[in-house]
Design a protein around this motif. Sequence first.
Motif, PDB file in Angstrom:
ATOM      1  N   ARG A   1       0.813  -1.204   0.000  1.00 25.85           N
ATOM      2  CA  ARG A   1       0.000   0.000   0.000  1.00 25.85           C
ATOM      3  C   ARG A   1       0.851   1.260   0.000  1.00 25.85           C
ATOM      4  O   ARG A   1       0.493   2.285  -0.582  1.00 25.85           O
ATOM      5  N   VAL A   2       2.005   1.223   0.624  1.00 27.61           N
ATOM      6  CA  VAL A   2       2.911   2.371   0.657  1.00 27.61           C
ATOM      7  C   VAL A   2       3.746   2.429  -0.617  1.00 27.61           C
ATOM      8  O   VAL A   2       4.020   3.502  -1.171  1.00 27.61           O
ATOM      9  N   GLN A   3       4.150   1.263  -1.120  1.00 27.02           N
ATOM     10  CA  GLN A   3       5.084   1.206  -2.237  1.00 27.02           C
ATOM     11  C   GLN A   3       4.448   1.649  -3.556  1.00 27.02           C
ATOM     12  O   GLN A   3       5.052   2.412  -4.323  1.00 27.02           O
ATOM     13  N   ARG A   4       3.243   1.188  -3.862  1.00 36.33           N
ATOM     14  CA  ARG A   4       2.634   1.472  -5.157  1.00 36.33           C
ATOM     15  C   ARG A   4       2.364   2.970  -5.381  1.00 36.33           C
ATOM     16  O   ARG A   4       2.686   3.495  -6.457  1.00 36.33           O
ATOM     17  N   PRO A   5       1.791   3.711  -4.437  1.00 36.17           N
ATOM     18  CA  PRO A   5       1.632   5.161  -4.680  1.00 36.17           C
ATOM     19  C   PRO A   5       2.957   5.884  -4.873  1.00 36.17           C
ATOM     20  O   PRO A   5       3.064   6.796  -5.707  1.00 36.17           O
ATOM     21  N   LEU A   6       3.976   5.475  -4.091  1.00 36.49           N
ATOM     22  CA  LEU A   6       5.277   6.123  -4.257  1.00 36.49           C
ATOM     23  C   LEU A   6       5.877   5.812  -5.616  1.00 36.49           C
ATOM     24  O   LEU A   6       6.526   6.673  -6.236  1.00 36.49           O
ATOM     25  N   GLN A   7       5.689   4.594  -6.123  1.00 40.17           N
ATOM     26  CA  GLN A   7       6.182   4.264  -7.459  1.00 40.17           C
ATOM     27  C   GLN A   7       5.444   5.072  -8.529  1.00 40.17           C
ATOM     28  O   GLN A   7       6.039   5.531  -9.513  1.00 40.17           O
ATOM     29  N   THR A   8       4.120   5.232  -8.309  1.00 41.04           N
ATOM     30  CA  THR A   8       3.358   6.068  -9.256  1.00 41.04           C
ATOM     31  C   THR A   8       3.871   7.508  -9.264  1.00 41.04           C
ATOM     32  O   THR A   8       4.083   8.109 -10.325  1.00 41.04           O
ATOM     33  N   LEU A   9       4.091   8.056  -8.067  1.00 42.39           N
ATOM     34  CA  LEU A   9       4.631   9.417  -7.991  1.00 42.39           C
ATOM     35  C   LEU A   9       6.009   9.502  -8.610  1.00 42.39           C
ATOM     36  O   LEU A   9       6.350  10.473  -9.294  1.00 42.39           O
ATOM     37  N   SER A  10       6.832   8.471  -8.391  1.00 45.50           N
ATOM     38  CA  SER A  10       8.173   8.466  -8.974  1.00 45.50           C
ATOM     39  C   SER A  10       8.118   8.437 -10.496  1.00 45.50           C
ATOM     40  O   SER A  10       8.882   9.143 -11.175  1.00 45.50           O
ATOM     41  N   ASN A  11       7.205   7.621 -11.050  1.00 46.06           N
ATOM     42  CA  ASN A  11       7.071   7.562 -12.506  1.00 46.06           C
ATOM     43  C   ASN A  11       6.603   8.904 -13.076  1.00 46.06           C
ATOM     44  O   ASN A  11       7.085   9.347 -14.140  1.00 46.06           O
ATOM     45  N   LEU A  12       5.654   9.555 -12.396  1.00 47.91           N
ATOM     46  CA  LEU A  12       5.189  10.864 -12.855  1.00 47.91           C
ATOM     47  C   LEU A  12       6.313  11.890 -12.855  1.00 47.91           C
ATOM     48  O   LEU A  12       6.521  12.631 -13.827  1.00 47.91           O
ATOM     49  N   LEU A  13       7.057  11.934 -11.751  1.00 47.59           N
ATOM     50  CA  LEU A  13       8.148  12.911 -11.658  1.00 47.59           C
ATOM     51  C   LEU A  13       9.248  12.612 -12.653  1.00 47.59           C
ATOM     52  O   LEU A  13       9.859  13.534 -13.223  1.00 47.59           O
TER      53      LEU A  13
END
Length: 440
Positions: free
Chosen positions: A57-69
């Motif tokens: 739950r913590v990892q997937r949103p951070l990966q999404t944010l990382s991909n966007l940035l």
Amino acid sequence: MNHDRRMQLQALLGALPAVALAGLLLARASGPWTVRLLLLAAVAASAWFAARGIRGRVQRPLQTLSNLLAAMREGDYSFRAREPALADALGSVYHELNTLSELLQQQRMKAMEATALLRTVMAEIDVAVFAFDGDGLLRLVNRAGAVLLGSAQERLLGRPASELGLGDALEGEASVLADMAFPGRAGRFELRRGTFRQGGRAHRLLVLSDLTRPLREEERRVWHRVIRVLGHEINNSLAPIQSLSESLLRILERQDEDWMEDARQGLGIIASRAQGLGRFMEGYTRLARLPEPRLARVDLEPLARRVAGLEQRRPVAVVPGPPVTLLADGDQIAQALINLVRNAVDAGEGPVEVRWSQGAGTVEIRVEDRGQGLPSGGNLFVPFFTTKSGGSGIGLVLSRQIAEAHGGSLVLANREDGPGARAILRLPLDPMPPAAAGEP
């Protein structure tokens, strides 16, 4: 240990008291020990999988944010995060990132359109544009500049200004006229220099405008006007002179009783026309040989009162204004005012007033009358054009030349508050010297 593992370990540590309590309860419970061990293993496995779920739950949103940035860093603003249906902190972050990405995409589109427009304008204008870096190497040139230097744009980039024959053009005043020769063209050019920064480094901009053709066109139009005016005036004098000469020849051949009086009258008319033609050429010489202003401090009010006192046909009122001291040629300014006052007096029977006001670095002198107003048409500043019988047609032209020689201007307009006209002579309080005015 990375962030994901730390979150998982913290979740396990959070579940450890519950697992320990469950083990303690199972140890005190009755029943087969195998069953109690299986129950304890099931509790531990549940805690483990719950910790793994929290990590995901913590990892997937951070990966999404990382991909966007990462996409934004690479200049790709087309990616968008899927925003949750319910508003929460994570949804707010997704929304702000999506909004930022869309804004950057719009700005990049506008920048690309502006760059494309600039490139099109640079390619189509006939003004040569060069940009040099701090080391004097050419970094930008448009098509007109490449044609001027007689080479392709790709071959010119990266070469020093001295090698291109532009080393001297980069030094000197910001704007200057100069006769220059290049492989692609030679003639008179206007040089404009400037500076800008790109990538944190100072660059120099050089713009070359070929003035040869415009100057030749303007020279041709000036000659046409001069020849038209000269031809008109000379023909007006030669035609009656020729006719009278032929008549005098016939009178001398007949020698009638009154031939002497007829000859005297004809010769008088010829002499009058010759004098008129001489006055015309003298006026033209005055226009062509206006000397450069000899600048000195001049008090405006005494000068205006002295000019008003020279007019004897009608009183000229001087309306006092603020005290003004001009740096000007007093004789030339007086001559310009004399011409304007004389025209105002000739305009009609109403009063004539001279007044002035001071602005930011300038003074505005107004000569106002209550006559018939200005005639229609734009011939007021055409040399030798006049609407007055016996007028020379050079007063207004000479006055405007004097104003422009001082860096000022002369404007004629009808009055808004009633009948009459107004001549507005604008002069700078501290004019530029002729050499710095940049006149060709």
